[in-house]
Write a protein that holds these residues in place. Structure first.
Motif, PDB file in Angstrom:
ATOM      1  N   VAL A 155       0.861  -1.180   0.000  1.00  0.00           N
ATOM      2  CA  VAL A 155       0.000   0.000   0.000  1.00  0.00           C
ATOM      3  C   VAL A 155       0.899   1.233   0.000  1.00  0.00           C
ATOM      4  N   SER A 156       0.653   2.169  -0.912  1.00  0.00           N
ATOM      5  CA  SER A 156       1.532   3.332  -1.026  1.00  0.00           C
ATOM      6  C   SER A 156       0.725   4.576  -1.370  1.00  0.00           C
ATOM      7  N   LEU A 157       1.362   5.740  -1.181  1.00  0.00           N
ATOM      8  CA  LEU A 157       0.736   7.016  -1.471  1.00  0.00           C
ATOM      9  C   LEU A 157       1.680   7.886  -2.279  1.00  0.00           C
ATOM     10  N   ILE A 158       1.085   8.726  -3.137  1.00  0.00           N
ATOM     11  CA  ILE A 158       1.842   9.717  -3.877  1.00  0.00           C
ATOM     12  C   ILE A 158       1.088  11.035  -3.796  1.00  0.00           C
ATOM     13  N   GLY A 159       1.793  12.119  -3.493  1.00  0.00           N
ATOM     14  CA  GLY A 159       1.131  13.412  -3.343  1.00  0.00           C
ATOM     15  C   GLY A 159       1.956  14.534  -3.915  1.00  0.00           C
ATOM     16  N   HIS A 160       1.255  15.571  -4.372  1.00  0.00           N
ATOM     17  CA  HIS A 160       1.902  16.786  -4.868  1.00  0.00           C
ATOM     18  C   HIS A 160       1.620  17.934  -3.907  1.00  0.00           C
ATOM     19  N   SER A 161       2.655  18.709  -3.559  1.00  0.00           N
ATOM     20  CA  SER A 161       2.512  19.911  -2.747  1.00  0.00           C
ATOM     21  C   SER A 161       1.849  19.566  -1.408  1.00  0.00           C
ATOM     22  N   ASN A 162       0.690  20.123  -1.082  1.00  0.00           N
ATOM     23  CA  ASN A 162      -0.013  19.777   0.146  1.00  0.00           C
ATOM     24  C   ASN A 162      -0.226  18.270   0.244  1.00  0.00           C
ATOM     25  N   GLY A 163      -0.472  17.615  -0.892  1.00  0.00           N
ATOM     26  CA  GLY A 163      -0.595  16.163  -0.895  1.00  0.00           C
ATOM     27  C   GLY A 163       0.705  15.466  -0.551  1.00  0.00           C
ATOM     28  N   GLY A 164       1.850  16.078  -0.919  1.00  0.00           N
ATOM     29  CA  GLY A 164       3.135  15.538  -0.518  1.00  0.00           C
ATOM     30  C   GLY A 164       3.349  15.641   0.980  1.00  0.00           C
ATOM     31  N   PHE A 165       2.993  16.785   1.562  1.00  0.00           N
ATOM     32  CA  PHE A 165       3.028  16.940   3.015  1.00  0.00           C
ATOM     33  C   PHE A 165       2.184  15.838   3.673  1.00  0.00           C
ATOM     34  N   MET A 166       0.992  15.582   3.083  1.00  0.00           N
ATOM     35  CA  MET A 166       0.086  14.596   3.669  1.00  0.00           C
ATOM     36  C   MET A 166       0.631  13.184   3.532  1.00  0.00           C
ATOM     37  N   ALA A 167       1.315  12.900   2.438  1.00  0.00           N
ATOM     38  CA  ALA A 167       1.928  11.582   2.283  1.00  0.00           C
ATOM     39  C   ALA A 167       2.968  11.353   3.380  1.00  0.00           C
ATOM     40  N   PHE A 168       3.788  12.377   3.671  1.00  0.00           N
ATOM     41  CA  PHE A 168       4.746  12.265   4.770  1.00  0.00           C
ATOM     42  C   PHE A 168       4.028  12.027   6.095  1.00  0.00           C
ATOM     43  N   ARG A 169       2.940  12.759   6.324  1.00  0.00           N
ATOM     44  CA  ARG A 169       2.189  12.588   7.575  1.00  0.00           C
ATOM     45  C   ARG A 169       1.701  11.146   7.723  1.00  0.00           C
ATOM     46  N   MET A 170       1.229  10.554   6.626  1.00  0.00           N
ATOM     47  CA  MET A 170       0.742   9.174   6.686  1.00  0.00           C
ATOM     48  C   MET A 170       1.879   8.205   6.984  1.00  0.00           C
ATOM     49  N   ALA A 171       3.055   8.448   6.408  1.00  0.00           N
ATOM     50  CA  ALA A 171       4.199   7.586   6.702  1.00  0.00           C
ATOM     51  C   ALA A 171       4.613   7.709   8.160  1.00  0.00           C
ATOM     52  N   CYS A 172       4.502   8.913   8.712  1.00  0.00           N
ATOM     53  CA  CYS A 172       4.814   9.119  10.129  1.00  0.00           C
ATOM     54  C   CYS A 172       3.818   8.401  11.036  1.00  0.00           C
ATOM     55  N   ASP A 173       2.536   8.542  10.718  1.00  0.00           N
ATOM     56  CA  ASP A 173       1.474   8.082  11.622  1.00  0.00           C
ATOM     57  C   ASP A 173       1.052   6.637  11.407  1.00  0.00           C
ATOM     58  N   HIS A 174       1.188   6.132  10.174  1.00  0.00           N
ATOM     59  CA  HIS A 174       0.581   4.842   9.832  1.00  0.00           C
ATOM     60  C   HIS A 174       1.550   3.945   9.068  1.00  0.00           C
ATOM     61  N   ALA A 175       2.770   3.841   9.585  1.00  0.00           N
ATOM     62  CA  ALA A 175       3.752   2.971   8.941  1.00  0.00           C
ATOM     63  C   ALA A 175       3.296   1.517   8.926  1.00  0.00           C
ATOM     64  N   ASP A 176       2.365   1.158   9.828  1.00  0.00           N
ATOM     65  CA  ASP A 176       1.829  -0.198   9.823  1.00  0.00           C
ATOM     66  C   ASP A 176       0.946  -0.454   8.606  1.00  0.00           C
ATOM     67  N   GLN A 177       0.454   0.601   7.953  1.00  0.00           N
ATOM     68  CA  GLN A 177      -0.405   0.459   6.786  1.00  0.00           C
ATOM     69  C   GLN A 177       0.291   0.825   5.480  1.00  0.00           C
ATOM     70  N   VAL A 178       1.340   1.639   5.546  1.00  0.00           N
ATOM     71  CA  VAL A 178       1.936   2.249   4.359  1.00  0.00           C
ATOM     72  C   VAL A 178       3.349   1.714   4.141  1.00  0.00           C
ATOM     73  N   ALA A 179       3.591   1.150   2.958  1.00  0.00           N
ATOM     74  CA  ALA A 179       4.914   0.609   2.641  1.00  0.00           C
ATOM     75  C   ALA A 179       5.826   1.644   2.027  1.00  0.00           C
ATOM     76  N   ALA A 180       5.261   2.574   1.246  1.00  0.00           N
ATOM     77  CA  ALA A 180       6.092   3.528   0.507  1.00  0.00           C
ATOM     78  C   ALA A 180       5.285   4.778   0.196  1.00  0.00           C
ATOM     79  N   ILE A 181       5.994   5.897   0.043  1.00  0.00           N
ATOM     80  CA  ILE A 181       5.355   7.143  -0.383  1.00  0.00           C
ATOM     81  C   ILE A 181       6.245   7.857  -1.392  1.00  0.00           C
ATOM     82  N   VAL A 182       5.600   8.696  -2.204  1.00  0.00           N
ATOM     83  CA  VAL A 182       6.289   9.644  -3.074  1.00  0.00           C
ATOM     84  C   VAL A 182       5.736  11.027  -2.769  1.00  0.00           C
ATOM     85  N   SER A 183       6.628  11.989  -2.538  1.00  0.00           N
ATOM     86  CA  SER A 183       6.222  13.382  -2.359  1.00  0.00           C
ATOM     87  C   SER A 183       6.855  14.216  -3.461  1.00  0.00           C
TER      88      SER A 183
END
Length: 305
Positions: A155-183
């Motif tokens: 499960v992964s997330l990709i975000g632009h600008s504010n969405g990139g900030f949010m992708a980082f937040r998800m990696a911080c808060d929910h590493a049990d759910q998120v394998a990778a992110i792109v900001s």
């Protein structure tokens, strides 16, 4: 597309105006809501309401409920929405080609009618009450895992600008759910102590060196600081317990409007097989006109974790 570029590039000016003028809470109810399971599309692209918000879901023709599929979630920038994000990133063809379920939700709207994610103190919830978007997106992931056969380790997330900030937040808060992110042109918390991932998350940090909105060297929005691209990378190197100083890889040509292969690549190998990569778009702006190589490159990163 031009409208998306214009709106997305306004984030700092709009943020400053919001800090001065907003007196009331968001127009939408900031609390996640529970309801009966949504009627998710079985194939193709469909739009549904999940937790009171619009979510577009694309299911590739190759999806087989007998086989777990990866899940990718796209997060738009401030003033944008999910559909505009997809028109920019163009990940749907990659979903069809590589067989992942792809969802792009809309954030709530503020009193100026602009959609946003409450990611960090810098970006981009500028009034009270502040929605718990970290919880909402966690519940969205769970809802999609309940509706499809999802490989929960991919499960992964990709975000632009504010969405990139949010992708980082998800990696911080929910590493049990998120394998990778792109900001893309976002940043993590300025206060590194506010991020405590429970396990390593692979992170691709993409920043434009000439970003006129989220400064490459760091800055602030409404008096709330966000870190530089280098500090964001350094923080995640520490969170993910990476070894060594990293290694360079061949440059990428992601923005045809810029001369040659404009994007430098540096990779750090980290704990539990995770990686931290930094891509720097030399001469790139906040909304760089991405070429056809971008979507395959970021998808390859996300699905290889």
């Amino acid at each position: 597309m031009a409208r998306h570029h214009w709106r997305a590039a306004r984030v700092v000016a709009a943020a400053a105006a919001v800090m001065v003028t907003l007196a009331c809470g968001p127009a939408d109810d900031p609390r996640p809501t529970s309801s009966s399971p949504p009627a998710l599309p079985a194939s193709g692209t469909g739009t549904v309401q999940i937790g009171g918000r619009q979510v577009t879901v694309h299911v590739p023709a190759s999806y087989d409920p007998a086989r777990p599929a990866p899940l990718v979630i796209g997060l738009h920038g401030y003033t944008s929405d999910g559909v505009q994000l997809e028109s920019y990133l163009r990940l749907t063809p990659e979903s069809d080609r590589r067989g992942f379920v792809y969802a792009y939700p809309d954030g709530l709207t503020d009193d100026r009618g602009e959609r946003f994610w409450n990611a960090t103190d810098a970006c981009c919830s500028f009034s009270e009450p502040k929605p718990d978007d970290s919880r909402y997106l966690s519940e969205l992931i769970s809802t999609l895992e309940g509706g499809y056969r999802i490989d929960r380790s991919r499960v992964s997330l990709i975000g632009h600008s504010n969405g990139g900030f949010m992708a980082f937040r998800m990696a911080c808060d929910h590493a049990d759910q998120v394998a990778a992110i792109v900001s893309l042109n976002g940043a993590t918390w300025a206060d590194a102590g506010r991020c405590r991932p429970s396990k390593p998350v692979s992170v691709l940090v993409i920043n434009s060196s000439s970003d006129e909105t989220i400064a490459f060297t760091g800055g602030d929005i409404g008096g709330n600081a966000y870190p530089s691209a280098a500090t964001t990378v350094a923080d995640w190197v520490r969170y993910d317990r990476c070894g060594g100083t990293g290694r360079d890889a061949p440059k990428l040509d992601l923005v045809p409007a810029l001369t040659g292969a404009e994007t430098s690549v540096r990779t750090h190998d980290c704990a539990n097989g995770s990686v931290v990569q930094a891509w720097t778009i030399g001469g790139g702006t906040h909304v760089p006109p991405l070429g056809s190589a971008f979507a395959p490159a970021v998808t390859r990163f996300l699905l290889s974790r």
